[in-house]
Design a protein around this motif. Structure first.
Motif, PDB file in Angstrom:
ATOM      1  N   PHE A 289      52.869  20.435  56.339  1.00 42.64           N
ATOM      2  CA  PHE A 289      54.134  20.468  57.077  1.00 42.64           C
ATOM      3  C   PHE A 289      54.489  21.911  57.436  1.00 42.64           C
ATOM      4  N   ARG A 290      54.276  22.807  56.482  1.00 44.80           N
ATOM      5  CA  ARG A 290      54.590  24.209  56.737  1.00 44.80           C
ATOM      6  C   ARG A 290      53.697  24.780  57.836  1.00 44.80           C
ATOM      7  N   ARG A 291      52.413  24.442  57.824  1.00 44.77           N
ATOM      8  CA  ARG A 291      51.512  24.953  58.862  1.00 44.77           C
ATOM      9  C   ARG A 291      51.935  24.475  60.245  1.00 44.77           C
ATOM     10  N   THR A 292      52.441  23.259  60.323  1.00 41.28           N
ATOM     11  CA  THR A 292      52.955  22.758  61.600  1.00 41.28           C
ATOM     12  C   THR A 292      54.144  23.594  62.064  1.00 41.28           C
ATOM     13  N   LEU A 293      55.031  23.916  61.121  1.00 36.42           N
ATOM     14  CA  LEU A 293      56.217  24.697  61.471  1.00 36.42           C
ATOM     15  C   LEU A 293      55.861  26.132  61.869  1.00 36.42           C
ATOM     16  N   GLU A 294      54.814  26.670  61.319  1.00 36.05           N
ATOM     17  CA  GLU A 294      54.496  28.087  61.531  1.00 36.05           C
ATOM     18  C   GLU A 294      53.860  28.378  62.877  1.00 36.05           C
ATOM     19  N   THR A 295      53.827  27.379  63.752  1.00 37.97           N
ATOM     20  CA  THR A 295      53.281  27.621  65.086  1.00 37.97           C
ATOM     21  C   THR A 295      54.238  28.398  65.974  1.00 37.97           C
ATOM     22  N   ASP A 296      55.521  28.510  65.574  1.00 33.76           N
ATOM     23  CA  ASP A 296      56.469  29.333  66.352  1.00 33.76           C
ATOM     24  C   ASP A 296      57.494  29.960  65.412  1.00 33.76           C
ATOM     25  N   SER A 297      58.242  30.909  65.927  1.00 28.21           N
ATOM     26  CA  SER A 297      59.178  31.670  65.094  1.00 28.21           C
ATOM     27  C   SER A 297      60.320  30.795  64.592  1.00 28.21           C
ATOM     28  N   ALA A 298      60.780  29.834  65.410  1.00 25.34           N
ATOM     29  CA  ALA A 298      61.858  28.939  64.979  1.00 25.34           C
ATOM     30  C   ALA A 298      61.401  28.104  63.797  1.00 25.34           C
ATOM     31  N   GLY A 299      60.162  27.617  63.855  1.00 26.32           N
ATOM     32  CA  GLY A 299      59.632  26.820  62.762  1.00 26.32           C
ATOM     33  C   GLY A 299      59.513  27.623  61.477  1.00 26.32           C
ATOM     34  N   LYS A 300      59.060  28.861  61.594  1.00 27.88           N
ATOM     35  CA  LYS A 300      58.951  29.725  60.413  1.00 27.88           C
ATOM     36  C   LYS A 300      60.319  29.957  59.789  1.00 27.88           C
ATOM     37  N   ASP A 301      61.311  30.214  60.635  1.00 32.21           N
ATOM     38  CA  ASP A 301      62.660  30.461  60.125  1.00 32.21           C
ATOM     39  C   ASP A 301      63.256  29.191  59.520  1.00 32.21           C
ATOM     40  N   PHE A 302      62.955  28.059  60.140  1.00 32.16           N
ATOM     41  CA  PHE A 302      63.426  26.781  59.604  1.00 32.16           C
ATOM     42  C   PHE A 302      62.876  26.581  58.196  1.00 32.16           C
ATOM     43  N   TRP A 303      61.579  26.818  58.003  1.00 32.21           N
ATOM     44  CA  TRP A 303      60.975  26.647  56.688  1.00 32.21           C
ATOM     45  C   TRP A 303      61.613  27.587  55.668  1.00 32.21           C
ATOM     46  N   ARG A 304      61.806  28.850  56.063  1.00 27.63           N
ATOM     47  CA  ARG A 304      62.369  29.835  55.133  1.00 27.63           C
ATOM     48  C   ARG A 304      63.765  29.411  54.670  1.00 27.63           C
ATOM     49  N   LEU A 305      64.612  29.031  55.612  1.00 27.16           N
ATOM     50  CA  LEU A 305      65.978  28.623  55.264  1.00 27.16           C
ATOM     51  C   LEU A 305      65.989  27.323  54.469  1.00 27.16           C
ATOM     52  N   SER A 306      65.079  26.413  54.811  1.00 23.84           N
ATOM     53  CA  SER A 306      65.073  25.112  54.138  1.00 23.84           C
ATOM     54  C   SER A 306      64.705  25.241  52.664  1.00 23.84           C
ATOM     55  N   GLN A 307      63.948  26.280  52.300  1.00 24.42           N
ATOM     56  CA  GLN A 307      63.530  26.462  50.911  1.00 24.42           C
ATOM     57  C   GLN A 307      64.566  27.195  50.064  1.00 24.42           C
ATOM     58  N   MET A 308      65.630  27.675  50.702  1.00 24.24           N
ATOM     59  CA  MET A 308      66.714  28.348  49.977  1.00 24.24           C
ATOM     60  C   MET A 308      67.587  27.326  49.251  1.00 24.24           C
ATOM     61  N   THR A 309      68.492  27.831  48.423  1.00 24.25           N
ATOM     62  CA  THR A 309      69.552  26.984  47.895  1.00 24.25           C
ATOM     63  C   THR A 309      70.611  26.824  48.987  1.00 24.25           C
ATOM     64  N   PRO A 310      71.446  25.768  48.931  1.00 26.09           N
ATOM     65  CA  PRO A 310      72.532  25.661  49.909  1.00 26.09           C
ATOM     66  C   PRO A 310      73.429  26.895  49.922  1.00 26.09           C
ATOM     67  N   ASP A 311      73.715  27.431  48.742  1.00 26.27           N
ATOM     68  CA  ASP A 311      74.546  28.640  48.653  1.00 26.27           C
ATOM     69  C   ASP A 311      73.918  29.804  49.416  1.00 26.27           C
ATOM     70  N   GLN A 312      72.633  30.006  49.224  1.00 26.58           N
ATOM     71  CA  GLN A 312      71.937  31.102  49.906  1.00 26.58           C
ATOM     72  C   GLN A 312      71.900  30.879  51.414  1.00 26.58           C
ATOM     73  N   ALA A 313      71.682  29.639  51.816  1.00 26.96           N
ATOM     74  CA  ALA A 313      71.580  29.351  53.255  1.00 26.96           C
ATOM     75  C   ALA A 313      72.885  29.627  53.974  1.00 26.96           C
ATOM     76  N   VAL A 314      74.021  29.180  53.410  1.00 25.46           N
ATOM     77  CA  VAL A 314      75.294  29.413  54.103  1.00 25.46           C
ATOM     78  C   VAL A 314      75.665  30.882  54.073  1.00 25.46           C
ATOM     79  N   ASP A 315      75.267  31.594  53.017  1.00 30.62           N
ATOM     80  CA  ASP A 315      75.553  33.026  52.972  1.00 30.62           C
ATOM     81  C   ASP A 315      74.798  33.773  54.060  1.00 30.62           C
ATOM     82  N   GLU A 316      73.589  33.335  54.367  1.00 31.19           N
ATOM     83  CA  GLU A 316      72.830  33.991  55.428  1.00 31.19           C
ATOM     84  C   GLU A 316      73.369  33.628  56.811  1.00 31.19           C
ATOM     85  N   LEU A 317      73.800  32.381  56.979  1.00 39.71           N
ATOM     86  CA  LEU A 317      74.194  31.919  58.307  1.00 39.71           C
ATOM     87  C   LEU A 317      75.626  32.292  58.693  1.00 39.71           C
ATOM     88  N   PHE A 318      76.547  32.333  57.711  1.00 39.58           N
ATOM     89  CA  PHE A 318      77.978  32.443  58.047  1.00 39.58           C
ATOM     90  C   PHE A 318      78.662  33.536  57.243  1.00 39.58           C
TER      91      PHE A 318
END
Length: 532
Positions: free
Chosen positions: A155-184
């Protein structure tokens, strides 16, 4: 019909077995569902627990992703079996002090407008996140829920075909707390997202991999809907489809043992002593602990496997619920006066003003305390669907995360403590909903974690998700590797349900996925589906 021999015996009348049983029936197999309760549907439960004619959804109360679900399309659940839905314009509103509120709506523009009142930067970040990751969720993530789990690496290799997919994977592996801190940047925006994590999504703020729920909330376009007549109306539609394709249902038929001979599941023994044979397979929709430790027995299992089943981590929290029969719908007068969206919300969250309040709530739950820092998840479904109460009357329900066992107490102590806690919760609710007076409330009932564990026995220790939604128990590891593909170490025995992939509540994903596995094992085919 003589009840003694079937092609497949399915244990538990939940949505996943209804889906799987319908596929099996369309393939020409003779199946039966054994349900220990009188009511079919599992967590699709709508009950008269206050007064006659007032219907309350006691677990799942909404349906997600129906329009894109292959199960709904393939089995024609809403075309031929009389399921109707209502789509509230606002998904959730978080009420803040001073009459302020912030809302997540079915419209990206309306959501961004609500957020912009607190932070223009965060409004832009929400839209950017929605636009950047929406296609990834729609085209890759959601379809993966309707397939047997594949390795995270693929699944990760599929996502890594573009920058959006790579960023999606990185954020998805965070905790919810970490994700909202990065986004907002603004606490109100962060609290809007984090207040939806425990209920309805089943994850803690510090669960690694829980960032995926943040992204799904923002960019998933999940389109939640209410079933007209309550969640049990969905169960009835599923049941009608199953029976139409030849399936049999036996309510109040408690399976006491899964019969195993020479390492194969060959049938079941019922509580009254009858034994039914399964020519091809047995499928369990109850939790892994119930399936293997209770229904099979450790003497039939490898020691290492039995130990792994016992070690499956349950949810850290359960639900405390308050159900009200009302003369008039719940009104949040001050907040609705400042923003009409509050009055259009499917659910309203009360209590947390910032992520810090939610962190304190989790600390209290983990300490075994009834939270002082509450996060109340309130619904008034009759504002959108009058079928759920007598004409002109209303129902309301409130859900909050609490520990299954309070510190220094036994689980059954909830029975004598629940009404006192209900009064405390109502005091908090009334700070926002000023019309929740004794004159408006015709009946009030509390449901506690001990009751939930007894009402739905597969929810051991009140664990609504049956297996904790942490990275070590998700995807191809849910709930453990030996069960993640729906096959089990017992030949001809299959495990499905919310404890297996995809772990979402009301999409019947594991039922469809198990169908794909079983049809391969048994060399089955359905012409209808092949042609579609």
């Amino acid at each position: 019909m003589v009840d003694q021999e079937w092609d497949v015996i399915l244990i538990g009348a939940g949505q996943n077995n209804f889906a799987l049983g319908t596929y099996l029936g369309m393939a020409g197999l003779k199946t039966v569902i054994c349900e220990s309760r009188l009511e079919n549907g599992g967590r699709l439960a709508t009950e008269e627990i206050t007064l006659p004619g007032y219907w309350h959804n006691t677990l799942a109360y909404f349906q997600d992703n129906r329009a894109t679900s292959p199960v709904w399309k393939e089995l024609k659940w809403d075309q031929s079996h009389h399921a109707e839905f209502v789509s509230p314009p606002v998904i959730s509103s978080l009420l803040l002090s001073g009459g302020q509120s912030i809302s997540h709506t079915q419209s990206i523009d309306a959501t961004v407008s609500s957020i912009a009142r607190f932070s223009q930067t965060d409004a832009s970040a929400w839209r950017r996140t929605h636009n950047r990751f929406g296609a990834t969720i729609r085209e890759l993530l959601i379809p993966s829920y309707y397939e047997p789990p594949r390795a995270a690496g693929a699944f990760r290799r599929t996502l890594e075909t573009d920058s959006a997919g790579k960023d999606f994977w990185r954020l998805s592996q965070m905790t919810p707390d970490q994700a909202v801190d990065e986004l907002f940047e603004h606490d109100a925006v962060k609290a809007l997202v984090l207040s939806q994590m425990a209920i309805p999504r089943g994850v803690g703020l510090d669960y690694e991999g829980g960032g995926i729920e943040v992204l799904k909330m923002i960019a998933g376009d999940e389109k939640p809907e209410l079933a007209r007549g309550g969640s049990h109306a969905v169960a009835q539609a599923l049941q009608r489809a199953y029976v139409r394709h030849g399936g049999q249902i036996r309510a109040v038929h408690h399976v006491e043992k899964i019969l195993v001979e020479s390492g194969q599941a060959v049938g079941v023994r019922l509580r009254d002593g009858r034994e039914w044979k399964a020519r091809l397979a047995v499928v369990s929709n109850v939790g892994p602990y119930s399936t293997f430790i209770e229904l099979i027995g450790e003497d039939k299992l490898r020691n290492t496997f039995a130990a792994r089943v016992k070690d499956i981590a349950l949810d850290e929290f359960s639900y405390f619920q308050v159900h009200l029969a009302l003369k008039a719908p719940v009104r949040y007068a001050l907040h609705e006066a400042k923003d009409a969206r509050v009055g259009q919300a499917m659910n309203v969250n009360l209590g947390p003003q910032s992520p810090a309040d939610l962190r304190e709530m989790w600390n209290e739950i983990r300490a075994g305390e009834f939270p002082e820092h509450v996060c109340l998840h309130a619904i008034c479904p009759t504002a959108f669907d009058p079928l759920q109460a007598p004409s002109g009357k209303h129902t309301a329900s409130l859900f909050m995360p609490v520990p299954f066992q309070l510190k220094g107490k036994k689980p059954e102590d909830w029975v004598k403590l629940k009404n006192g806690f209900m009064d405390l919760v109502l005091k908090v609710w009334r700070q926002y909903a000023t019309n929740l007076t004794e004159a408006n409330i015709e009946m009030k009932v509390a449901m506690d974690p001990f009751y939930i564990a007894g009402r739905w026995p597969n929810m051991r220790r009140g664990s609504v998700w049956v297996a904790r939604k942490i990275a070590a128990q998700m995807g191809e590891k849910r709930p453990i590797e030996e069960l993640s593909g729906y096959r089990t170490p017992i030949e001809r025995l299959y495990q499905i349900g919310v404890a297996t992939h995809p772990a979402d509540a009301v999409i019947a994903g594991s039922g469809r996925n198990a169908w794909q596995v079983i049809k391969e094992d048994l060399k089955l085919e359905i012409r209808e589906l092949r042609e579609n």
